[in-house]
Write a protein that holds these residues in place. Structure first.
Motif, short mmCIF file in Angstrom:
data_model
loop_
_atom_site.label_atom_id
_atom_site.label_comp_id
_atom_site.label_asym_id
_atom_site.label_seq_id
_atom_site.Cartn_x
_atom_site.Cartn_y
_atom_site.Cartn_z
N LYS B 3 23.55 18.70 23.61
CA LYS B 3 22.96 17.68 22.83
C LYS B 3 24.08 17.53 21.62
CE LYS B 3 18.26 18.99 24.12
NZ LYS B 3 18.50 20.38 24.59
N PRO B 4 24.34 16.29 21.13
CA PRO B 4 24.99 16.12 20.13
C PRO B 4 24.46 16.47 18.69
CG PRO B 4 24.14 14.04 20.76
CD PRO B 4 23.54 15.16 21.70
N LEU B 5 25.40 17.14 17.83
CA LEU B 5 25.03 17.29 16.68
C LEU B 5 25.77 16.37 15.49
CD1 LEU B 5 24.17 19.15 14.10
CD2 LEU B 5 26.10 20.63 14.54
N SER B 6 25.11 15.31 14.98
CA SER B 6 25.86 14.78 13.82
C SER B 6 24.92 14.52 12.80
CB SER B 6 26.24 13.46 14.51
OG SER B 6 24.79 12.48 14.60
N LEU B 7 25.51 14.70 11.77
CA LEU B 7 24.57 14.32 10.07
C LEU B 7 24.71 12.93 9.78
CD1 LEU B 7 25.98 17.37 8.26
CD2 LEU B 7 24.26 17.42 10.00
N ASP B 8 23.21 12.40 9.97
CA ASP B 8 23.32 11.13 9.48
C ASP B 8 23.55 10.64 8.08
OD1 ASP B 8 22.04 8.45 11.09
OD2 ASP B 8 21.88 8.63 8.79
N GLU B 9 24.44 9.67 8.04
CA GLU B 9 24.77 9.48 6.33
C GLU B 9 23.61 9.22 5.58
OE1 GLU B 9 27.75 9.41 4.53
OE2 GLU B 9 28.26 10.46 6.50
N ASP B 10 22.22 8.85 6.17
CA ASP B 10 21.22 8.61 5.40
C ASP B 10 20.07 9.67 5.32
OD1 ASP B 10 22.04 5.95 4.47
OD2 ASP B 10 21.17 4.93 6.29
N ARG B 11 20.77 10.80 5.88
CA ARG B 11 19.59 12.02 6.08
C ARG B 11 18.97 12.25 4.51
NH1 ARG B 11 24.57 13.67 5.85
NH2 ARG B 11 25.30 15.67 4.61
N LEU B 12 17.74 12.38 4.83
CA LEU B 12 16.86 13.04 3.61
C LEU B 12 16.54 12.20 2.72
CD1 LEU B 12 18.69 16.36 3.01
CD2 LEU B 12 16.54 16.11 3.98
N PHE B 13 17.00 10.70 2.86
CA PHE B 13 16.61 9.73 1.92
C PHE B 13 15.08 9.16 2.73
CE2 PHE B 13 21.20 8.35 1.33
CZ PHE B 13 21.45 9.28 0.47
N PRO B 14 14.42 8.44 1.80
CA PRO B 14 13.11 7.88 2.32
C PRO B 14 13.25 6.71 3.15
CG PRO B 14 12.93 8.21 -0.06
CD PRO B 14 14.44 8.38 0.26
N ALA B 15 12.60 6.52 4.17
CA ALA B 15 12.62 5.59 5.37
C ALA B 15 12.66 4.14 4.89
CB ALA B 15 11.49 6.07 6.29
N ALA B 98 20.94 31.54 18.46
CA ALA B 98 20.93 30.08 19.33
C ALA B 98 19.46 29.78 20.13
CB ALA B 98 22.19 30.24 20.11
N ALA B 99 19.23 30.97 20.89
CA ALA B 99 18.08 30.81 21.86
C ALA B 99 16.83 30.51 21.37
CB ALA B 99 17.78 31.66 22.81
N ASN B 100 16.74 30.70 20.10
CA ASN B 100 15.52 30.30 19.36
C ASN B 100 15.76 29.52 18.15
OD1 ASN B 100 13.36 32.74 20.28
ND2 ASN B 100 15.27 33.49 20.29
N TYR B 101 16.90 28.74 17.99
CA TYR B 101 17.07 27.73 17.11
C TYR B 101 15.87 26.83 16.71
CZ TYR B 101 20.20 25.33 13.75
OH TYR B 101 20.75 24.68 12.73
N ASP B 124 30.32 19.62 17.06
CA ASP B 124 29.45 18.34 17.31
C ASP B 124 28.58 18.52 18.33
OD1 ASP B 124 31.14 18.68 19.21
OD2 ASP B 124 32.56 17.00 18.89
N VAL B 125 28.28 19.91 18.86
CA VAL B 125 27.04 19.85 19.86
C VAL B 125 25.92 20.71 18.91
CG1 VAL B 125 28.35 19.37 21.91
CG2 VAL B 125 28.10 21.98 20.78
N ARG B 126 24.59 20.71 19.52
CA ARG B 126 23.90 21.41 18.92
C ARG B 126 23.68 22.91 19.20
NH1 ARG B 126 17.94 18.94 20.05
NH2 ARG B 126 19.24 17.07 19.62
N LEU B 127 23.41 23.55 18.45
CA LEU B 127 22.99 25.04 18.71
C LEU B 127 21.90 25.39 19.53
CD1 LEU B 127 24.15 28.05 18.21
CD2 LEU B 127 22.57 27.94 16.19
N GLU B 128 21.99 25.68 20.82
CA GLU B 128 21.09 26.33 21.63
C GLU B 128 21.52 27.39 22.40
OE1 GLU B 128 19.94 23.02 23.93
OE2 GLU B 128 21.85 22.02 23.79
N ALA B 129 20.86 27.86 23.49
CA ALA B 129 21.27 28.77 24.24
C ALA B 129 22.67 28.64 24.87
CB ALA B 129 20.25 29.27 25.24
N GLU B 130 22.93 27.27 25.43
CA GLU B 130 24.11 27.30 26.15
C GLU B 130 25.30 26.78 25.31
OE1 GLU B 130 24.09 23.12 27.82
OE2 GLU B 130 21.92 23.40 27.84
N THR B 131 25.10 26.75 23.87
CA THR B 131 26.14 26.56 23.11
C THR B 131 26.51 27.71 22.24
OG1 THR B 131 24.86 25.61 21.60
CG2 THR B 131 26.01 24.14 23.20
N ALA B 132 25.66 28.77 22.46
CA ALA B 132 25.73 30.14 21.72
C ALA B 132 27.39 30.46 21.62
CB ALA B 132 24.96 30.94 21.99
#
Lengths: 466, 466, 466
Positions: B3-15, B98-101, B124-132
């Motif tokens: 799965k992709p990992l990307s930090l949105d430019e608007d993260r943590l701002f009110p919706a 990774a497996a318990n992220y 640029d991919v999410r941490l999980e078992a398969e990307t450990a």
């Protein structure tokens, strides 16, 4: 160049456009309702004598502990502000406020003050160092005119009724003057017996002596002491009072056997009470006051949980009310039980509870008020009389106590000019809260309209029997 | 597929879009301000020796009690994670993370880690078992390069100044090395005397002996003991310290008469103190430290209210700091009074208060800081150093204490790579809070811009005298 | 004209349109998941006998302490509502509810009731004085039909499993009837030993005698008493129980030496226990129950912090459960330590904690559950089982404990018809909370979908071993 001051029509409403639309519609119907101010600390001599207020600093800064508290916290000496008959030049004091007005960003004081500056005095630039003199002169000149005398402002503010707060030793002469005058403003008193109920109050023993003198009762005798209260309550009621007010350090009540109560009274009546006796006597007196309320119909208010005069050095120098009263964790569940065991299910008895300890809202106060017929919840109080504070109050009490176990808003202030600002703030926040419920389909729009008027006006009149 | 990992430019701002727009504009102006980190737990040897960090698990997992605490709560043994010099294979430990992220969904650890993975290591991919393994190899390889040595990261992170925390027995040799080097990074110490102030600290009596040795003072004598503190404080100050830090179980202070204090010291100095003596001695030492701060100008920090090492079995096996410190209800109003009675109105004394008990924010801390000139409020701390925690802090303190009785953000962390992530999170949340005030017309936009920079940068520098 | 009653499809979702869109999508996937109700107070005789429910008042008003509590708080006598076998005419009682239905504005009772009125009975006008009879007749007639018998409703509500709660003295005959019947509904019991564990429970000594009788063990002997518990737990387990439930006034636990425990038991076993002995015995019994759970695998639930029967006069007249249970401040950190020191790190032991004191969420409960392998957090409970209450629960626990140290929703109710309404409310609020995290980029959308199903269904099954 000075920055503009303008009050946005949508101020204090939630930002989401549909919620804001609903809030605006609700507010539109309550904005012009008269002000009912059933609990506060304005000075009856203002309305009795109707003399002009003095200058900007004397009226707006020096008596306002929200303002000088914050300035003091940033190292500005109270002397420099002229607090408590300080000899400071009022214009210089005002300049200090102006130069430090940024300290109030995000506080309700800022909102109230800006309302007063804009709506009462027509100022259209922001208060800051460079506008300090403009402000001082504008305000001070206006205060010298008839339109800014107390009675004129009372009428301009559309106040239907306002309660002041007096101790039993007060002769209420200003209230008498008002009632005897041809002015139609309704200014009533409230019975605040702390100086003769709290054995730790400064001058307690002298206060009992004065109470004996005033009433002709022997206030060193338990029955005489109680009779003196009854007599003064009757007099206060005659002068318009519909309520009593009790500012205790805790919510502890007691229900002692008569002879125990008498022995306790005998231990504390000459001053120098042990702390545990003082606490127990205050506790017992709440139950005695409840008993008298059942007889005379005065609504009882309990404001517990303030550690008064926390700053020892300031208290030694200036006395009470210089902004160092700090809230305390407060236990209502055990504290109120003796009184509730005695009078909790009595029809006709009404006890309005306030708190400075917001953790009690959802945990104790809403469940208590959502059960006991005699209990109602006063509005968000003192430090919590603010946008966030009021929202927390509604969010944490409504789901258990509903709206109808609350009593609307009261301003609890001595800052007369800010009273409409405070009611306006409360109305806007309540309308915003109701609008959120409507937007989430937790309330129908017709109900929200009915509630908006109840919260702004009807509940206060009913709860305080006005 | 990963799965992709990307930090949105608007993260943590009110919706809400308009609030978000305001927040984005505020953040735009503070995002690149240097990092001021006046309180934390990085290791000065990193910057002194500038050796490469080891592998992914050793750097990012094993020292991070937020991470292994959560894994332990779901039944994963600390041994398997290699915590506290456990012999676990680091790659295997990493795979467990990774497996318990998914356990970290909704936690700030997830936000900090993703920032580190993305911004520091370019993943640029999410941490999980398969990307450990991809993660482990990418991070471990990068750490072997010069660009990932401590000083390079310090510069890349745009850190203007960072404070570490050392005990009086520390010789500060690494700080000396840094100061003597030609590297320009500003790394300063802070004086944390708990091991020689808390009679219940492991090895307290031995620590006093070592302090005697180190200072040449007789630390079994009350005056000698105080003189040793003064000497070490002076040395710490010489090594850059501008503050002291006190991690007590409660906020209790005391102001004993000198002979009482001496007798108390004599009771506790050989170890085995009674709990009530230990508490009273810690209380007295806060006042002693305040007195010394008045002399040497070090800003004092109090971090009370943690029940340390709650898990008896884990403490017996692993010692301190394995994630079983649990917050306690904390009373500031009574606790601080003795110290405040003594030094509360002193110009030049500064005490920054932290809490793990959020009920104190609106009830005690904001009213205290909104009155006493010496008091300031530290930021949302530890368990509350998070989006919701920071919002509660602002909502519950601002209306009474304002912004200017707070001290900006500090990261308080030993997780060096997460420091920019934590400051970025704090800046985003503060900008979001300011944006809400602007959107509700509780603050003007120009004021919000000024405040955004104050909260992100200026207040920390001023409060810590940097 | 009667006002329309309709349940908006978007009810209880946040108002911001993009957040609402995300919430709607999440909810769409969980709305039809079966109901898992692992903790509640429905009556097993309903499902055993499958007799029709009575009238509207008897089914919906008289057993619902949320409803009659609020009516009582506004001065309506419980007699008039027919509470506790009162002789009131049920139609008249219903009319009182109808005429006062506005009291419930803003409360979850209103949301649950409207769901029942609309979804179960097809009513499409609002309850108020003028629709009281329409409501009464519609509901009462429907209840007489087969489609509204308990088993039919159970199936219509898509309940996969429901747990009732019984005391050790209960013979579970209705559970036996259900199991022996050809009906496939899964109704299980839970072991609630308060009447034989709490020395202050009414009839405690008699209860021990009855327990001896029932089990053949000598329950005046400490070992016999413990053996009786083991025997009854085994029987309850055989009747489907997967959990025990403990409703103590505090969270205090103890881990006494066996001879101390025995001496304590001997002091309390004949009734009339001293308050401190009663408290210590309850505390010890939690640890004993934990020990048994390790053996038999029953999940343990602790529901502390209610001051039961606060209204002395009502308790004297009506007995338990008339709406005067008031929450108390609750200390988990010290209280649970003895039990956790003993069993906190045991694999296979599971303790689910509830609270009425929300201040413990972020301060104590999330840090404890985020560390100890045996601890999980039950959902927002009782007074907090509401939109705002659930949001506070998620906001104050997630950042430290994550989602996976929580156990999904349970309804904890005896109001059978409201069970789907309660689960629907919880699912909507959780989806709204997840949607906010997604909108603020604190969670990815695919994770939110997985979590929505976990919170609505999977976590409850796993945590309760169903």
């Amino acid at each position: 160049m000075a920055k503009p001051l303008s009050l946005d029509e949508d101020r204090l409403f939630p930002a989401e456009p549909r919620v804001r639309d609903i809030a605006r519609a609700l507010y539109h119907e309550v904005r012009d309702l008269p002000i009912v101010s059933p609990h506060g600390h304005t000075d009856p001599s203002w309305f009795a004598l109707n003399e002009p207020f003095g200058n900007a600093a004397e009226l707006l800064l020096q008596p306002d502990h929200y303002l000088f508290r914050m300035l003091h916290s940033q190292g500005i000496p109270l002397e420099a502000l002229g607090v408590k008959e300080g000899a400071a030049d009022p214009r210089e004091a005002w300049r200090l406020l102006a130069a430090n007005y940024h300290l109030f960003r995000g506080t309700p004081s800022r909102i109230w003050c800006d309302w007063v500056f804009s709506k009462v005095f027509g100022l259209d630039v922001r208060l800051e160092a460079e506008t300090a003199d403009l402000y001082y002169d504008t305000i001070t000149s206006a205060l010298a005119t008839d339109a800014f005398r107390p009675r004129a402002l009372f009428e301009r503010f559309n106040i239907e009724v306002i309660a002041t707060t007096e101790a039993p030793l007060d002769t209420l002469e200003y209230h008498a003057t008002i009632r005897e005058s041809d002015w139609q403003g309704r200014v009533i008193t409230a019975y605040r017996p702390d100086p003769v109920v709290d054995p730790e109050f400064e001058g307690f023993a002298e206060n009992l002596a004065a109470l004996s003198q005033l009433t002709g009762e022997d206030c060193l005798d338990w029955q005489g002491y109680l009779a003196a209260h009854r007599q003064r309550r009757a007099f206060f009621k005659q002068m318009g009072a519909t309520s009593t007010d009790h500012g205790h350090p805790t919510a502890q009540t007691a229900d002692l056997a008569p002879d125990e109560a008498e022995r306790l009274f005998n231990r504390i009546k000459r001053g120098g009470a042990l702390p545990e006796d003082a606490e127990l006597f205050r506790a017992q007196m709440l139950t005695e006051m409840a008993r008298m309320s059942l007889d005379d119909g005065l609504v009882m208010q309990l404001h517990p949980g303030s550690f008064r005069n926390h700053n020892a050095a300031l208290f030694a120098r200036y006395g009470r009310d210089v902004g160092a009263d700090i809230p305390l964790a407060t236990d209502y569940v055990h504290g109120l039980k003796p009184l509730l065991d005695r009078f909790g299910n009595e029809a006709g008895f009404s006890l309005i509870l306030f708190t400075l300890d917001e953790t009690a809202y959802a945990r104790e106060l809403a469940p208590l008020a959502g059960h006991y017929p005699c209990l109602k919840l006063g509005p968000a109080w003192w430090f919590h009389d603010s946008p966030e504070g009021m929202r927390r109050f509604r969010r944490m009490t409504t789901e258990t106590a509903g709206f109808y176990n609350t009593v609307g808003f009261n301003d609890d202030t001595r800052a007369f000019l800010s009273i409409p600002a405070r009611h306006d703030l409360a109305r806007r926040i309540d309308c915003g809260f109701l609008a959120e419920l409507v937007a989430e389909h937790r309330l129908e729009e017709d109900e929200a309209h009915e509630l908006a008027a109840d919260l702004a006006y009807n509940l206060a009149k009913a709860a305080y029997r006005l």
